[in-house]
Design an enzyme around this catalytic site. Structure first.
Site, PDB file in Angstrom:
ATOM      1  N   GLU A 280      36.964  27.155  51.027  1.00 30.58           N
ATOM      2  CA  GLU A 280      37.093  27.029  52.480  1.00 30.58           C
ATOM      3  C   GLU A 280      35.883  27.641  53.171  1.00 30.58           C
ATOM      4  OE1 GLU A 280      38.114  28.427  56.569  1.00 30.58           O
ATOM      5  OE2 GLU A 280      37.548  29.613  54.817  1.00 30.58           O
TER       6      GLU A 280
ATOM      7  N   ASP B 172      39.415  31.418  48.166  1.00 29.27           N
ATOM      8  CA  ASP B 172      38.067  31.986  48.024  1.00 29.27           C
ATOM      9  C   ASP B 172      37.810  33.062  49.070  1.00 29.27           C
ATOM     10  OD1 ASP B 172      38.121  29.810  49.913  1.00 29.27           O
ATOM     11  OD2 ASP B 172      35.928  29.863  49.970  1.00 29.27           O
TER      12      ASP B 172
END
Length: 386
Positions: free
Chosen positions: A137, A75
């Site tokens: 994350e 991400d």
């Protein structure tokens, strides 16, 4: 085609997937799964409860314990309201730099690891190489925390974890944890001329913040001897206090956003236990003496353990040897490394690019940094034959 060119092309394809944490990462995970499968890896994809996010775990080499894990998050942070001079999701090369959202944080490392997979397929005869690419994350290491119990339950687990966050290829052996919370206060609205007839959520939130400030001072006295962190103690920060609607209305709602950065797990436990006791035995009873439905609810945004520097750390020693770096440092930002360390792996952080470029407009990764990363990962192949 040389490895650097292949990695750069792979990175360009990855940047085109807009994997902002608020969006799905499935298309990118499928793309990476195909590339690793083509290299001979055994690939597993684990979707989250929503079915819109997934972790990837892959293995090349024998089914034995003690393998080496290359880890990165898929991400990226948003680009909204940032003043980019290029399309953030179309990689642009200029003056030896690769521009695009996620180039250094941290798709560059993932691209390098995947590009090396065919090489590892030839080298991994005695020791396996693993790949872990996670989701979310940036908003609490949610993917890695979901992957952790799956790995814990396996008889065969990696022994070494290399997390490729941007460190300018410096070897990093430690960082503080990051615990984030939103605390919601529900009081009783009323006319500001009669404050005793209501429960002012903002005022109780202020008392809560005062307690946080007291705990912050206590934590300064608990700094571990010889701590290399700066500052050497666990810190607390109040990020926001939001509540109320007007000058003359008793505030019925309030919210506090706060975080702490533990240097040792016991500090986090101390703070959480103290705040729980303070709310249950002081604030909530006082609120409910006026309005029985008043309440304080703590929402856990994320609790990510730090990476604790260890005297014996195979991951650190391996990466120091591969990079030729003499010594390992600490960083102030958080990563997924502590999650892998908690599974019993030795863990280290080392990756291309600078954290100074992460999360900013015109994020970039230099070709020189990418090349240095590939050199390290190429040398890592020899470790798989031993």
């Amino acid at each position: 085609m040389d490895t650097l060119t292949r990695t750069r092309d792979l990175l360009a394809e990855m940047i085109a997937f807009p994997t902002v944490s608020s969006e799905s990462n499935l298309a990118l995970i499928d793309f990476l799964a195909d590339r690793l499968s083509d290299a001979g890896a055994r690939v597993e994809v684990f979707k989250d409860a929503t079915g819109t996010k997934a972790n990837l775990f892959a293995t090349i080499g024998p089914e034995v314990g003690g393998g080496i894990l290359l880890s990165g998050h898929s991400d990226v942070v948003p680009v909204a309201d940032q003043n980019w001079t290029t399309d953030p999701f179309a990689m642009t090369e200029r003056d030896g730099r690769l521009y695009g959202r996620g180039t250094c944080d941290m798709k560059g490392f993932i691209a390098a690891a995947v590009a090396m997979a065919p090489h590892y397929a030839k080298m991994a005869r005695k020791r396996p190489i693993h790949f872990a690419f996670t989701h979310d994350e940036e908003i609490g290491c949610l993917g890695a925390q979901a992957l952790a119990p799956l790995l814990r339950d396996r008889e065969v687990r990696p022994g070494v974890a290399i997390i490729g966050e941007p460190t300018m290829m410096r070897v990093i052996e430690g960082h503080k944890g990051c615990y984030e919370y939103s605390v919601h206060f529900t009081g009783l609205e009323g006319h500001g001329s009669a404050p005793d007839r209501g429960v002012n959520a903002v005022e109780y939130a202020v008392r809560y913040v005062a307690r946080l400030l007291e705990m912050a001072e206590v934590l300064k006295t608990r700094a571990p001897a010889g701590s290399r962190f700066e500052p050497p103690w666990t810190t607390i920060n109040t990020g926001a206090l939001v509540g109320g609607v007007a000058h003359n209305v008793i505030a019925g709602k309030a919210r506090i956003d706060w975080e702490m950065r533990p240097v040792q797990p016991g500090d986090a436990d101390l703070v959480k236990q103290d705040l729980h006791h303070y709310c249950q035995h002081h604030l909530i009873p006082a609120m409910r003496s006026v309005h029985p439905a008043a309440d304080i609810v703590t929402e856990v945004i994320g609790e990510v353990d730090g990476l604790v520097p260890a005297e014996i750390n195979e991951a650190r020693d391996i990466v120091m040897e591969l990079t030729g770096v003499n010594g390992a440092g600490l960083v102030p930002f958080g990563t997924e490394a502590g999650i892998f360390q908690a599974l019993g792996m030795s863990a280290v952080i080392c990756g291309p690019g600078s954290i100074e470029q992460a999360h900013k407009p015109d994020e970039y990764l230099s070709l020189d940094q990418l090349s240095q990363c590939l050199t390290m990962l190429n040398r890592l192949g020899t470790r798989l034959t031993e």
